[in-house]
Scaffold this motif. Structure first.
Motif, PDB file in Angstrom:
ATOM      1  N   VAL A  25       0.488  -4.424  -0.442  1.00  0.00           N
ATOM      2  CA  VAL A  25       1.750  -3.719  -0.211  1.00  0.00           C
ATOM      3  C   VAL A  25       1.427  -2.438   0.538  1.00  0.00           C
ATOM      4  N   GLU A  26       2.030  -2.255   1.705  1.00  0.00           N
ATOM      5  CA  GLU A  26       1.863  -1.009   2.440  1.00  0.00           C
ATOM      6  C   GLU A  26       2.908  -0.015   1.940  1.00  0.00           C
ATOM      7  N   LEU A  27       2.452   1.174   1.557  1.00  0.00           N
ATOM      8  CA  LEU A  27       3.326   2.139   0.891  1.00  0.00           C
ATOM      9  C   LEU A  27       4.281   2.843   1.851  1.00  0.00           C
ATOM     10  N   GLY A  28       3.831   3.204   3.034  1.00  0.00           N
ATOM     11  CA  GLY A  28       4.669   3.965   3.943  1.00  0.00           C
ATOM     12  C   GLY A  28       4.526   5.464   3.712  1.00  0.00           C
ATOM     13  N   LEU A  29       4.980   6.261   4.677  1.00  0.00           N
ATOM     14  CA  LEU A  29       4.745   7.696   4.652  1.00  0.00           C
ATOM     15  C   LEU A  29       5.557   8.421   3.585  1.00  0.00           C
ATOM     16  N   SER A  30       6.631   7.811   3.106  1.00  0.00           N
ATOM     17  CA  SER A  30       7.516   8.500   2.155  1.00  0.00           C
ATOM     18  C   SER A  30       7.273   8.091   0.705  1.00  0.00           C
ATOM     19  N   ALA A  31       6.174   7.395   0.446  1.00  0.00           N
ATOM     20  CA  ALA A  31       5.831   6.988  -0.919  1.00  0.00           C
ATOM     21  C   ALA A  31       4.329   7.083  -1.110  1.00  0.00           C
ATOM     22  N   ASP A  32       3.907   7.146  -2.368  1.00  0.00           N
ATOM     23  CA  ASP A  32       2.483   7.098  -2.675  1.00  0.00           C
ATOM     24  C   ASP A  32       2.261   6.221  -3.897  1.00  0.00           C
ATOM     25  N   THR A  33       1.008   6.100  -4.304  1.00  0.00           N
ATOM     26  CA  THR A  33       0.644   5.260  -5.439  1.00  0.00           C
ATOM     27  C   THR A  33       1.420   5.617  -6.691  1.00  0.00           C
ATOM     28  N   TYR A  34       1.582   6.910  -6.930  1.00  0.00           N
ATOM     29  CA  TYR A  34       2.159   7.364  -8.192  1.00  0.00           C
ATOM     30  C   TYR A  34       3.650   7.043  -8.276  1.00  0.00           C
ATOM     31  N   MET A  35       4.303   6.925  -7.132  1.00  0.00           N
ATOM     32  CA  MET A  35       5.681   6.462  -7.109  1.00  0.00           C
ATOM     33  C   MET A  35       5.734   4.942  -7.258  1.00  0.00           C
ATOM     34  N   ALA A  36       4.904   4.249  -6.485  1.00  0.00           N
ATOM     35  CA  ALA A  36       4.945   2.795  -6.485  1.00  0.00           C
ATOM     36  C   ALA A  36       4.546   2.199  -7.828  1.00  0.00           C
ATOM     37  N   ASP A  37       3.652   2.860  -8.550  1.00  0.00           N
ATOM     38  CA  ASP A  37       3.192   2.327  -9.827  1.00  0.00           C
ATOM     39  C   ASP A  37       4.173   2.584 -10.978  1.00  0.00           C
ATOM     40  N   THR A  38       5.380   3.038 -10.651  1.00  0.00           N
ATOM     41  CA  THR A  38       6.456   3.016 -11.650  1.00  0.00           C
ATOM     42  C   THR A  38       7.196   1.690 -11.618  1.00  0.00           C
ATOM     43  N   VAL A  39       6.867   0.839 -10.637  1.00  0.00           N
ATOM     44  CA  VAL A  39       7.459  -0.495 -10.510  1.00  0.00           C
ATOM     45  C   VAL A  39       6.458  -1.489 -11.087  1.00  0.00           C
ATOM     46  N   SER A  40       6.807  -2.114 -12.208  1.00  0.00           N
ATOM     47  CA  SER A  40       5.822  -2.879 -12.977  1.00  0.00           C
ATOM     48  C   SER A  40       5.243  -4.056 -12.210  1.00  0.00           C
ATOM     49  N   GLU A  41       6.029  -4.728 -11.364  1.00  0.00           N
ATOM     50  CA  GLU A  41       5.520  -5.915 -10.681  1.00  0.00           C
ATOM     51  C   GLU A  41       4.410  -5.584  -9.688  1.00  0.00           C
ATOM     52  N   LEU A  42       4.294  -4.325  -9.291  1.00  0.00           N
ATOM     53  CA  LEU A  42       3.296  -3.954  -8.301  1.00  0.00           C
ATOM     54  C   LEU A  42       1.916  -3.734  -8.893  1.00  0.00           C
ATOM     55  N   LYS A  43       1.796  -3.862 -10.194  1.00  0.00           N
ATOM     56  CA  LYS A  43       0.474  -3.724 -10.828  1.00  0.00           C
ATOM     57  C   LYS A  43      -0.480  -4.806 -10.361  1.00  0.00           C
ATOM     58  N   ASP A  44       0.042  -5.885  -9.802  1.00  0.00           N
ATOM     59  CA  ASP A  44      -0.795  -7.011  -9.376  1.00  0.00           C
ATOM     60  C   ASP A  44      -1.209  -6.924  -7.907  1.00  0.00           C
ATOM     61  N   PHE A  45      -0.836  -5.861  -7.228  1.00  0.00           N
ATOM     62  CA  PHE A  45      -1.083  -5.777  -5.792  1.00  0.00           C
ATOM     63  C   PHE A  45      -1.935  -4.550  -5.442  1.00  0.00           C
ATOM     64  N   ILE A  46      -2.767  -4.698  -4.409  1.00  0.00           N
ATOM     65  CA  ILE A  46      -3.444  -3.517  -3.880  1.00  0.00           C
ATOM     66  C   ILE A  46      -2.479  -2.803  -2.932  1.00  0.00           C
ATOM     67  N   PHE A  47      -2.665  -1.503  -2.796  1.00  0.00           N
ATOM     68  CA  PHE A  47      -1.849  -0.707  -1.900  1.00  0.00           C
ATOM     69  C   PHE A  47      -2.650  -0.324  -0.665  1.00  0.00           C
ATOM     70  N   LEU A  48      -2.001  -0.407   0.486  1.00  0.00           N
ATOM     71  CA  LEU A  48      -2.573   0.101   1.723  1.00  0.00           C
ATOM     72  C   LEU A  48      -1.758   1.299   2.186  1.00  0.00           C
ATOM     73  N   SER A  49      -2.441   2.287   2.716  1.00  0.00           N
ATOM     74  CA  SER A  49      -1.794   3.459   3.308  1.00  0.00           C
ATOM     75  C   SER A  49      -2.244   3.536   4.761  1.00  0.00           C
ATOM     76  N   ASN A  50      -1.324   3.297   5.684  1.00  0.00           N
ATOM     77  CA  ASN A  50      -1.635   3.247   7.109  1.00  0.00           C
ATOM     78  C   ASN A  50      -0.721   4.184   7.888  1.00  0.00           C
ATOM     79  N   SER A  51      -1.099   4.472   9.125  1.00  0.00           N
ATOM     80  CA  SER A  51      -0.406   5.515   9.882  1.00  0.00           C
ATOM     81  C   SER A  51       0.867   5.057  10.572  1.00  0.00           C
ATOM     82  N   ASP A  52       0.945   3.767  10.986  1.00  0.00           N
ATOM     83  CA  ASP A  52       2.059   3.294  11.819  1.00  0.00           C
ATOM     84  C   ASP A  52       2.157   4.150  13.087  1.00  0.00           C
TER      85      ASP A  52
END
Length: 395
Positions: free
Chosen positions: A163-190
């Motif tokens: 899951v690519e997070l995007g510039l307006s989110a980070d791990t700590y926001m995304a990890d409040t969504v329980s289904e995302l515990k099974d995915f790695i996060f990518l942070s890219n520039s676009d």
């Protein structure tokens, strides 16, 4: 080996991209940034693939190299409902075949092709070729997957690779969504331009056996992302709910009551912050054991620009940037690894700003509606008062 990688950029063939987004410009600027691996972006565009082949040396297993910079073929596809998908492709031959098979009327025109295929159909197509796939900037209000779906499985039906997070989110926001515990996060520039304040403004530190598509695949499949680096989310231009015309931040509840119309006549766009609150299961992050740290930073030239209140491409900013690069070799070294006392010898104001980022003592007016957030480091070097942090209680 630890490698700094940015998998999502665009070429000169993408809409709103700089005509300077060519391999000959991207490679040296990426080295100055401190990156070791880049996605090519626009990997289904025939002319861009020609430029890649003519500008690089193929060193095997999906890697194209020039000027000591390594590239892997990547692309972003706009699918049904204007949802964007990021794809990492094994090599150019596969990219050409995928391009031929993708139903799209503009794939020879725009570097980011549009198709009527939905997420599940795109996944099935690219998996035939051993590609890696995940939602691009998953939470953004215009083209992110979560703008249309409450669950990633509603979009793809099967588990994607990241899951690519995007510039307006980070791990700590995304990890409040329980289904995302099974995915790695990518942070890219676009990134749409080759400036170092665009390339690698978000990047991943990834453990690789070697520089190859096989190693990239293994690392993603085995959660070998060691750190994500990126903006403080409320600096992102879609972080808060705001008007897209006057950029006023607006309480999302009030925005809904007003049918997403601002009193200036503009359209209100729901922010990433509020969208995540709608689909979250926890008030705070519940991160899995494999989740690496997310380190907040800001592109060095933009940091200098903020400190001196000068344009990012002005001589003042670029001269200071160059002095720091001459001393510490790469921008990432300056932002993350350099001793603050050594940075201070070159520029005390910038050293204080970097230290404030490292200590998380910065003050931000959040972005929204298409406008980036604003920052003040309170360096005690100006009389300018630090802006007040905005929250829903301030509206």
């Amino acid at each position: 080996m630890l490698v700094n990688a940015d998998f999502h950029i665009h070429s000169c063939f993408s809409m709103a991209s700089s005509k300077d987004m060519l391999i000959k410009n991207i490679a040296p600027k990426s080295k100055l940034k401190g990156l070791g691996l880049l996605g090519t972006g626009d990997g289904l565009h025939p002319k861009w693939l020609d430029i890649i082949e003519n500008s690089t040396e193929y060193i095997g297993d999906g890697i194209y190299s020039t000027d000591n910079m390594n590239f892997v073929i990547t692309t972003e596809i706009e699918g049904k409902n204007k949802i964007h998908h990021l794809i990492i492709i094994p090599d150019i031959d596969i990219a050409r075949e995928l391009s031929d098979r993708l139903p799209s009327k503009n794939k020879a025109i725009d570097g980011r092709p549009k198709t009527n295929l939905n997420g599940a159909e795109i996944l099935e197509l690219v998996r035939e070729y051993d590609c890696l796939i995940g939602p691009a900037h998953a939470f953004t209000p215009w083209t992110g997957m979560y703008k249309s779906f409450d669950s990633i499985y509603d979009c793809y039906e099967k588990k994607v690779d990241f899951v690519e997070l995007g510039l307006s989110a980070d791990t700590y926001m995304a990890d409040t969504v329980s289904e995302l515990k099974d995915f790695i996060f990518l942070s890219n520039s676009d990134a749409h331009s080759p400036w170092p304040h665009r390339l690698g403004r978000e990047f991943n530190q990834i453990e690789l056996k070697d520089i190859s598509f096989s190693s990239i695949k293994h690392a993603i499949k085995h959660s070998d992302i060691k750190a994500n680096y990126g903006l403080v989310p409320n600096l992102g231009k879609y972080h808060m709910t705001a008007c897209t015309k006057c950029f006023k931040l607006i309480n999302p509840v009030i925005a809904k009551e007003n049918r997403m119309k601002c009193d200036c006549g503009g359209r209100i766009k729901k922010g990433v912050d509020y969208r995540i609150s709608e689909i979250s299961d926890f008030d705070e992050a519940h991160s899995p054991e494999f989740r690496p740290p997310y380190v907040h930073l800001m592109p060095l030239a933009e940091l200098i620009s903020t400190v001196y209140d000068k344009g990012v491409t002005t001589k003042t900013v670029q001269n200071i940037w160059q002095k720091l690069i001459d001393s510490f070799e790469t921008e990432i070294n300056v932002l993350i690894d350099a001793d603050i006392s050594d940075v201070k010898k070159i520029d005390s104001k910038v050293s204080k700003a970097i230290e404030a980022f490292r200590n998380n003592t910065i003050d931000i007016t959040p972005g929204g509606g298409g406008k980036y957030g604003e920052i003040n480091f309170d360096l005690n070097v100006e009389e300018k008062k630090s802006p007040k942090m905005l929250t829903l209680d301030n509206f």
